[in-house]
Every structure is written in structure tokens, then in C-alpha cells.
Design an enzyme around this catalytic site. Sequence first.
Site, PDB file in Angstrom:
ATOM      1  N   ASN A 218      43.938  41.482  40.404  1.00 27.68           N
ATOM      2  CA  ASN A 218      43.423  42.610  41.178  1.00 27.68           C
ATOM      3  C   ASN A 218      43.559  42.310  42.668  1.00 27.68           C
ATOM      4  OD1 ASN A 218      40.903  41.215  42.094  1.00 27.68           O
ATOM      5  ND2 ASN A 218      40.573  41.159  39.872  1.00 27.68           N
ATOM      6  N   ASP A 287      38.974  41.599  33.754  1.00 33.34           N
ATOM      7  CA  ASP A 287      38.288  41.916  32.496  1.00 33.34           C
ATOM      8  C   ASP A 287      39.162  41.697  31.270  1.00 33.34           C
ATOM      9  OD1 ASP A 287      35.827  42.720  33.613  1.00 33.34           O
ATOM     10  OD2 ASP A 287      36.787  44.564  34.308  1.00 33.34           O
ATOM     11  N   LYS A 297      59.832  33.091  30.515  1.00 30.79           N
ATOM     12  CA  LYS A 297      59.817  34.442  31.084  1.00 30.79           C
ATOM     13  C   LYS A 297      60.290  35.443  30.029  1.00 30.79           C
ATOM     14  CE  LYS A 297      61.546  37.225  34.796  1.00 30.79           C
ATOM     15  NZ  LYS A 297      62.663  37.460  35.658  1.00 30.79           N
ATOM     16  N   PHE A 330      28.188  41.377  42.268  1.00 28.35           N
ATOM     17  CA  PHE A 330      28.762  42.431  43.104  1.00 28.35           C
ATOM     18  C   PHE A 330      29.354  43.483  42.181  1.00 28.35           C
ATOM     19  CE2 PHE A 330      29.069  41.506  47.690  1.00 28.35           C
ATOM     20  CZ  PHE A 330      28.362  40.318  47.702  1.00 28.35           C
ATOM     21  N   LYS A 349      24.495  48.040  35.855  1.00 24.77           N
ATOM     22  CA  LYS A 349      24.945  46.640  35.735  1.00 24.77           C
ATOM     23  C   LYS A 349      23.821  45.664  36.052  1.00 24.77           C
ATOM     24  CE  LYS A 349      29.799  47.594  36.492  1.00 24.77           C
ATOM     25  NZ  LYS A 349      30.938  47.598  37.389  1.00 24.77           N
TER      26      LYS A 349
END
Length: 414
Positions: A218, A287, A297, A330, A349
Site C-alpha cells: 500500500n 490485509d 518470476k 490508526f 474498530k
Amino acid sequence: MTNSSLKNRKRVAKSLRDSRILLGVTGSVAAYKAIELIKGLKEQGASVRVVMTDASKNFVTPLSLQLASGEKVYGDLFGEPMSHISLPKDADIMVIAPATASIAAKAANGMADDLLSACLLSFRGRVVIAPAMNWRMYESPAFQRNLKRLIEDGAALVPPDKGLLACGEEGVGRMAAIGKIIEAIKSAVSPKDLLGEKILVTAGPTREYIDPVRFISNASTGKMGYAIARAAKRRGAEVTLISGPSAIEPPAGVGFIPVVTAIQMRDAVLGHLPGATVIVMAAAVGDFAPEAMGKRKLDKAAVSSIKLKKTPDILSELGAMKKRPLLIGFAAEFGEGRRGDGLKRARRKLIEKGADIIVFNDVSRKDSGFGADTNKVVMLLKGRGNDLPLMSKDEVAEAVLEEIHALRAKRKRF
Ligand code: CTP
């Protein structure tokens, strides 16, 4: 400066904002870098007054420092009577950058034959000293003896870097980078109210490899988590930073554990759990991970889909423990109203993950979230919320640590 004079400090500024800094500039080639230092300090809300030695004027002009600081520049012991008393009296902290061997010798021995050395002798606060000189001078027994004495008297040293010196030689003696000097000044003005706390901070993204060259990740850069680790260290905590891949330099004086995957991050957190009093999960933990990683590869023609499995939820695992440290998470969410229902999700949360604080972080704005230098957050605690204005990530870190400090004090009382 003696230990007893440290106790007699008249006022301790809490942060750089509103701090009054008396900057001594001495005769090293690095003197011109004082301009950048002044600008950096002013950007963070400090006011800066400059005292120059005669030798420093060979390397930077008083006018340049006057323009940078926006204040009159001082230098003459007899120019303005009593300025060697009034200037230090009006300052929260004194910084000598660059500091020559000569000013260190004077300060260590209590000499006061020019304005700067006289100011140092009459000052009753913390002194930060950033030496800059040739490596032979730096390593000389006389300079090291004077430096040791200054440190024993309470001065904070910002050690010089190794590199190419003005004389063309390589060695230790280049004035520390401006960022390091500012960090040392921040640390010197910071209250040490987290002394005794052992704080684990996670930061940055995690990566889950599909094959040796491709991964799922991310956009987290680690800025927020690193800011928390730096601020906690400044406030006296023992800090361990567990970080996913990030381009940011690990903060000085902080235990640093680099990790890549969510499982590695979980193992590192659990491994450092014994003795930890606070855990701040600022990392953007991925996640999902591929069910299996290709050994070589993968040929794109052979891949039409990738099977994913869930990664462990570290915060939830910690939140479910009976005896656990204070837990801060967070939640990077899309804001409120038309932009999303992020605040509601973040509050959910807080309950579901069993945290003490969830910092809702609005990532629908350009000036907040991944990669930005500022953040728009709402701190969510059981039964209340604290909606903060847009602030720098350093300021958000301070605000989060304020809450941590208050909750820890409460826990100790009951
Ligand atoms: N977190 C964690 N382990 C995970 C995912 C998240 O410890 N596998 C922590 C993060 O470090 C953060 C908090 O949980 O402190 C919330 O992260 P967020 O990504 O917003 O929560 P998720 O549970 O991943 O929820 P979502 O479905 O919104 O992605």
C-alpha cells in the site's frame, strides 16, 4: 553549566513552537549553514536571536543572519551594555552551531572574553552544541577533554558527521545535518514525561510477495509512525520502532527492527511485547497475502488470478490479551458525509479491536494520510472523541503522546 544550574532553569518550553532560541555562530566554514538552521527553526514556530563571533564573520555576514532571523544580530560584548545577561535571560535554550574548538575551550573553562562566551557563562538553561572542525582538531585530546566537560555540565552534543572536510581530507568533523541539529534542539526543550515507558511503534507498509519481484502493498510511507517514535524518544521513552519498507532514516537512539511482511511484523511485535507499556500500531498492515509465493518470476501468460489469504490482525490479537500494554491503533479511512462514513468505521474498530485509542485518519484529503506531511485526525477513546485541526505529522505525534501520557498516568493511579 552545572547540574544545579540545570535545576534552576527558569522556564522550560514544551516544544519548538514558541521557544526562544539564542544561536551562537562561530568561525567554522559551516557557519553559512546557520542560515538554513535558522529558517528550519523558524518554520517550526521558534524565534531565533543570533550572537556571532568575530571569526564567524569570515564565513557568513551578519546581514544574512539578520535577514534569516528577522532580528538584530549581536556580536560586540560592549556594544549593548548587559546584553551578555539580557540575551541569555530571554532565551529558553542556547545552541552553538557550528561550534569551533575555541568556543568549546572557552565554555568548558568559564572564560567570558567575548559576547558569546559571556552569554554561555551567564545562561541558566540547556545548551546544544554542534561541533564542526578538521578531524585532527576534533580528535585532539584537548578538544575531547573540553567536550566531555561540557557534556558533564549538561550540554547536549550533536556529533559531527564523517565526510569530506573543507581541507580536502576525509574524516569526522562535518557539522551534523540541519535535521539532526533541529531534532536535538527539540529533544532538549521537550518535557521528559514519558521516562520509564517502553513504547513499541510500528510504521510503514507491509509487503506480501507474489513472486521474487512482485508484491502486494500500500501507499504508506511511514512518516506518521516515525514521527511518533521520534517524539516518544524526545519525551524520554525507551522506543522500539518496527518498520515495514520505508525510505526514512531510523531515528537516533531508537531500537530499530526492519520487517517486510505482516507475519514478520506480528512476530517482531510479539517478540518485543514483554515489558512494553504502550504499543502504537501506526503501520498500514496489509490485509491479504498470496496463498503461495512463486519461487521464480511468474510468467504473466500463466497467471489469470491469484488466490489470497488473510494476514493476522496484530492489533486485534493484542486487544484480546488479558494483560496487555496500552494499545493505540490508526484507522486510515475516507472522511465523513459524501466522502464516506470513516468516523463510524473507525469507532467500530476501537471496540472490535479492543484498542484504547483509535486515531481516525482522513485519507480522502490530499493534505492528509499516506505520504502527506500533515494529517487530519480525530482521536477516538472510549466514550469520547477529540477532533483535531489539520496539523503536521510531528504535531499529531505530540497530540497522540499527550493522550498516551494521560491514560498511562490514570492506569498507574488505579
Ligand atoms: N492492523 C493490524 N493488523 C492487520 C491490519 C490492521 O494490526 N492485519 C492495525 C493497523 O496497524 C491499524 C488498525 O489495525 O492500527 C486499523 O487498520 P485498518 O487497515 O484501518 O483496519 P483493517 O482491520 O485492515 O480494516 P479495513 O477492513 O478497513 O482494511
